[in-house]
Write a protein that holds these residues in place. Sequence first.
Motif, PDB file in Angstrom:
ATOM      1  N   GLU A  51      31.185  28.372  46.158  1.00  0.00           N
ATOM      2  CA  GLU A  51      30.547  29.277  45.203  1.00  0.00           C
ATOM      3  C   GLU A  51      30.995  29.033  43.772  1.00  0.00           C
ATOM      4  N   GLY A  52      32.034  28.206  43.578  1.00  0.00           N
ATOM      5  CA  GLY A  52      32.525  27.913  42.233  1.00  0.00           C
ATOM      6  C   GLY A  52      33.160  29.108  41.572  1.00  0.00           C
ATOM      7  N   THR A  57      39.337  37.212  43.624  1.00  0.00           N
ATOM      8  CA  THR A  57      38.280  37.932  42.909  1.00  0.00           C
ATOM      9  C   THR A  57      38.731  39.305  42.413  1.00  0.00           C
ATOM     10  N   LYS A  58      39.732  39.896  43.060  1.00  0.00           N
ATOM     11  CA  LYS A  58      40.211  41.209  42.614  1.00  0.00           C
ATOM     12  C   LYS A  58      40.963  41.124  41.288  1.00  0.00           C
ATOM     13  N   ALA A  59      41.301  39.923  40.865  1.00  0.00           N
ATOM     14  CA  ALA A  59      42.055  39.744  39.628  1.00  0.00           C
ATOM     15  C   ALA A  59      41.158  39.558  38.404  1.00  0.00           C
ATOM     16  N   ILE A  60      39.848  39.605  38.580  1.00  0.00           N
ATOM     17  CA  ILE A  60      38.925  39.440  37.455  1.00  0.00           C
ATOM     18  C   ILE A  60      38.785  40.776  36.737  1.00  0.00           C
ATOM     19  N   ARG A  61      38.920  40.756  35.406  1.00  0.00           N
ATOM     20  CA  ARG A  61      38.857  41.968  34.599  1.00  0.00           C
ATOM     21  C   ARG A  61      37.778  41.840  33.529  1.00  0.00           C
ATOM     22  N   LYS A 102      34.676  28.825  37.325  1.00  0.00           N
ATOM     23  CA  LYS A 102      33.523  29.375  36.605  1.00  0.00           C
ATOM     24  C   LYS A 102      33.411  28.747  35.220  1.00  0.00           C
ATOM     25  N   THR A 103      34.515  28.278  34.683  1.00  0.00           N
ATOM     26  CA  THR A 103      34.538  27.730  33.329  1.00  0.00           C
ATOM     27  C   THR A 103      34.684  26.210  33.332  1.00  0.00           C
ATOM     28  N   PRO A 120      48.053  34.181  42.064  1.00  0.00           N
ATOM     29  CA  PRO A 120      47.398  35.382  42.586  1.00  0.00           C
ATOM     30  C   PRO A 120      47.518  36.602  41.679  1.00  0.00           C
ATOM     31  N   PHE A 121      48.510  36.652  40.801  1.00  0.00           N
ATOM     32  CA  PHE A 121      48.742  37.852  39.993  1.00  0.00           C
ATOM     33  C   PHE A 121      48.220  37.735  38.569  1.00  0.00           C
ATOM     34  N   ALA A 122      47.644  36.598  38.212  1.00  0.00           N
ATOM     35  CA  ALA A 122      47.098  36.439  36.860  1.00  0.00           C
ATOM     36  C   ALA A 122      45.842  37.292  36.709  1.00  0.00           C
ATOM     37  N   LYS A 123      45.739  37.961  35.572  1.00  0.00           N
ATOM     38  CA  LYS A 123      44.538  38.754  35.284  1.00  0.00           C
ATOM     39  C   LYS A 123      43.544  37.831  34.594  1.00  0.00           C
ATOM     40  N   ARG A 124      42.478  37.511  35.295  1.00  0.00           N
ATOM     41  CA  ARG A 124      41.462  36.610  34.776  1.00  0.00           C
ATOM     42  C   ARG A 124      40.397  37.414  34.029  1.00  0.00           C
ATOM     43  N   ILE A 125      40.055  36.964  32.841  1.00  0.00           N
ATOM     44  CA  ILE A 125      39.091  37.681  32.031  1.00  0.00           C
ATOM     45  C   ILE A 125      37.690  37.144  32.320  1.00  0.00           C
ATOM     46  N   ASP A 126      36.746  38.055  32.479  1.00  0.00           N
ATOM     47  CA  ASP A 126      35.360  37.696  32.718  1.00  0.00           C
ATOM     48  C   ASP A 126      34.763  37.179  31.409  1.00  0.00           C
TER      49      ASP A 126
END
Length: 154
Positions: A51-52, A57-61, A102-103, A120-126
């Motif tokens: 899915e790329g 996925t819970k870490a996406i903000r 995604k990028t 796993p703990f990094a907060k990924r920005i949408d």
Amino acid sequence: MGNAMGHYRLTSKAAGDDTTLTRYVRNDTGAVRYKRRQPRLPTMEAAFIQEGRTKFTKAIRRVDQLAHLLVDGHSNVKIGRDVRKGKFKGYHIFTLSLEERKTCPNTCQHWQTCYGNNMPFAKRIDHTDPAFLPALELEIANLMAKPWPGVLIR
């Protein structure tokens, strides 16, 4: 443990997880040392790779869920607060975490073995959020207004 060399033993409760297997070996002095097995790479059939998207996925903000997009390097021991040597001495360091895959183009040689797979703990920005770029530009402008020689963003 016994004298058996090369036997595997499980080190966690997740018996089926290959990354938890360790191997113990006796050296010439009789001491036992442990070798951690290399984790298996996710196969190309893994859903998140197909899915790329990120594995976490819970870490996406969204932008409105965060106080700051840029994280001060002071919170990371490996990065540090500022540059100590060279022509960028005194520049303050900040990090920006975006969603992996995604990028990136799907032709990237690290598509399967991305560094983000182990964060796993990094907060990924949408980055698709319409408020992302204006908020990032404003935050960088505010940082550049401070009396520092400059700012580095990783």
